[in-house]
Design a protein around this motif. Structure first.
Motif, PDB file in Angstrom:
ATOM      1  N   PHE A  59       0.896  -1.186  -0.069  1.00  0.00           N
ATOM      2  CA  PHE A  59       0.026  -0.039   0.061  1.00  0.00           C
ATOM      3  C   PHE A  59       0.763   1.196  -0.045  1.00  0.00           C
ATOM      4  N   LEU A  60       1.705   1.347   0.753  1.00  0.00           N
ATOM      5  CA  LEU A  60       2.715   2.512   0.924  1.00  0.00           C
ATOM      6  C   LEU A  60       3.389   2.878  -0.208  1.00  0.00           C
ATOM      7  N   ASP A  61       3.953   1.680  -0.887  1.00  0.00           N
ATOM      8  CA  ASP A  61       4.705   1.795  -2.138  1.00  0.00           C
ATOM      9  C   ASP A  61       3.917   2.899  -3.349  1.00  0.00           C
ATOM     10  N   GLU A  62       2.494   2.892  -3.209  1.00  0.00           N
ATOM     11  CA  GLU A  62       1.640   3.525  -4.100  1.00  0.00           C
ATOM     12  C   GLU A  62       1.449   4.734  -3.615  1.00  0.00           C
ATOM     13  N   ILE A  63       1.800   5.188  -2.294  1.00  0.00           N
ATOM     14  CA  ILE A  63       1.381   6.623  -1.720  1.00  0.00           C
ATOM     15  C   ILE A  63       2.274   7.525  -2.434  1.00  0.00           C
ATOM     16  N   LYS A  64       1.824   8.700  -2.895  1.00  0.00           N
ATOM     17  CA  LYS A  64       2.517   9.643  -3.690  1.00  0.00           C
ATOM     18  C   LYS A  64       2.552  10.987  -2.812  1.00  0.00           C
ATOM     19  N   ILE A  65       1.475  11.153  -2.070  1.00  0.00           N
ATOM     20  CA  ILE A  65       1.177  12.395  -1.264  1.00  0.00           C
ATOM     21  C   ILE A  65       0.132  12.180  -0.015  1.00  0.00           C
ATOM     22  N   VAL A  66       0.621  12.921   1.113  1.00  0.00           N
ATOM     23  CA  VAL A  66      -0.613  12.734   2.135  1.00  0.00           C
ATOM     24  C   VAL A  66      -0.835  14.149   2.678  1.00  0.00           C
ATOM     25  N   LEU A  67      -2.152  14.411   2.646  1.00  0.00           N
ATOM     26  CA  LEU A  67      -2.527  15.564   3.198  1.00  0.00           C
ATOM     27  C   LEU A  67      -3.204  15.620   4.451  1.00  0.00           C
ATOM     28  N   ILE A  68      -2.938  16.518   5.472  1.00  0.00           N
ATOM     29  CA  ILE A  68      -3.369  16.161   6.785  1.00  0.00           C
ATOM     30  C   ILE A  68      -4.314  17.445   7.042  1.00  0.00           C
ATOM     31  N   ASP A  69      -5.627  17.528   7.482  1.00  0.00           N
ATOM     32  CA  ASP A  69      -6.462  18.440   7.788  1.00  0.00           C
ATOM     33  C   ASP A  69      -6.330  18.677   9.258  1.00  0.00           C
ATOM     34  N   GLU A  70      -6.351  19.733  10.042  1.00  0.00           N
ATOM     35  CA  GLU A  70      -6.318  19.858  11.403  1.00  0.00           C
ATOM     36  C   GLU A  70      -5.022  19.301  12.102  1.00  0.00           C
ATOM     37  N   TYR A  71      -3.806  19.265  11.369  1.00  0.00           N
ATOM     38  CA  TYR A  71      -2.516  18.737  11.891  1.00  0.00           C
ATOM     39  C   TYR A  71      -2.388  19.067  13.359  1.00  0.00           C
ATOM     40  N   GLN A  72      -2.666  20.212  13.783  1.00  0.00           N
ATOM     41  CA  GLN A  72      -2.623  20.800  15.062  1.00  0.00           C
ATOM     42  C   GLN A  72      -3.170  19.806  16.316  1.00  0.00           C
ATOM     43  N   ASP A  73      -4.271  19.042  15.651  1.00  0.00           N
ATOM     44  CA  ASP A  73      -5.025  18.335  16.706  1.00  0.00           C
ATOM     45  C   ASP A  73      -4.401  16.712  16.751  1.00  0.00           C
ATOM     46  N   THR A  74      -3.317  16.622  16.255  1.00  0.00           N
ATOM     47  CA  THR A  74      -2.578  15.138  15.947  1.00  0.00           C
ATOM     48  C   THR A  74      -2.113  14.869  17.233  1.00  0.00           C
ATOM     49  N   ASN A  75      -1.788  13.715  17.651  1.00  0.00           N
ATOM     50  CA  ASN A  75      -1.190  13.154  18.841  1.00  0.00           C
ATOM     51  C   ASN A  75       0.282  12.258  18.337  1.00  0.00           C
ATOM     52  N   LEU A  76       0.845  12.020  19.107  1.00  0.00           N
ATOM     53  CA  LEU A  76       2.411  11.478  18.893  1.00  0.00           C
ATOM     54  C   LEU A  76       2.223   9.837  18.241  1.00  0.00           C
ATOM     55  N   ILE A  77       1.048   9.419  18.318  1.00  0.00           N
ATOM     56  CA  ILE A  77       0.803   8.242  17.472  1.00  0.00           C
ATOM     57  C   ILE A  77       0.422   8.583  16.197  1.00  0.00           C
ATOM     58  N   GLN A  78      -0.321   9.551  15.963  1.00  0.00           N
ATOM     59  CA  GLN A  78      -0.766   9.918  14.514  1.00  0.00           C
ATOM     60  C   GLN A  78       0.599  10.449  14.079  1.00  0.00           C
ATOM     61  N   GLU A  79       1.273  11.275  14.666  1.00  0.00           N
ATOM     62  CA  GLU A  79       2.586  11.851  14.010  1.00  0.00           C
ATOM     63  C   GLU A  79       3.489  10.759  13.442  1.00  0.00           C
ATOM     64  N   ASP A  80       3.647   9.539  14.350  1.00  0.00           N
ATOM     65  CA  ASP A  80       4.537   8.498  13.964  1.00  0.00           C
ATOM     66  C   ASP A  80       3.788   7.983  12.708  1.00  0.00           C
TER      67      ASP A  80
END
Length: 174
Positions: A151-172
């Protein structure tokens, strides 16, 4: 890139939780059972059952610890205590705290809180259920194991909305 050239069928859109749930399902190992994701009110109910057993919600050490932690003076209701314990569990997961090390260093109030959390986790596992925080943790763990490489080999870009609301797990995960 021209909009006509974009294959919208190849776009994954969703929350971290919804994508984690989908990928864990799609890339599960043969014979593996997918745990059922439960809502917050079910989590609170499961923790309340643990607190009601042996009247743990009345334990003075636990109450004093939670009062000091939250600054609240009234904690007689098992539902309120349950919510606090769920929040503690979530913080442990979000901040990737070493549970065993924390337990070793804990006083009696925190130790009882951690006992309740461990029993909660075991109860969910026995029922083949998982809460949202445990879902993210499981997803991150499997990412680190390399389970999603195709799956990851096909990923070209990741867009994240409300990044300020992420936690350490999501950051990783990102």
């Amino acid at each position: 890139v021209e909009i006509e050239k974009i294959d919208f069928n190849q776009i994954y859109i969703g929350t971290t939780d919804s994508l984690a749930e989908e990928l864990l399902r799609d890339f599960k190992k043969p014979g593996e059972t997918q745990p059922v994701l439960i809502e917050d009110f079910v989590c609170t109910s499961a923790m309340m059952k643990i607190l009601l057993k042996d009247e743990r919600y009345r334990n003075e050490d636990l109450i004093e610890y939670l009062k000091e932690l939250t600054g609240w003076q009234k904690l007689e209701e098992p539902s309120r205590i349950s919510g606090i314990l769920i929040e503690i569990k979530n913080r442990i997961y979000f901040d990737q705290v070493d549970f065993d090390k924390l337990y070793e260093q804990a006083d009696s109030g925190l130790r009882l809180a951690l006992d309740c959390i461990a029993e909660y986790e075991n109860t969910l596992k026995e029922r083949h259920t998982i809460d949202f925080t445990m879902l993210e943790y499981e997803f991150l763990d499997r990412l680190k194991e390399g389970q999603f490489e195709d799956f990851l080999d096909e990923i070209k870009i990741v867009l994240i909305d409300e990044y300020q609301d992420t936690n350490l797990i999501q950051e990783d995960i990102y």
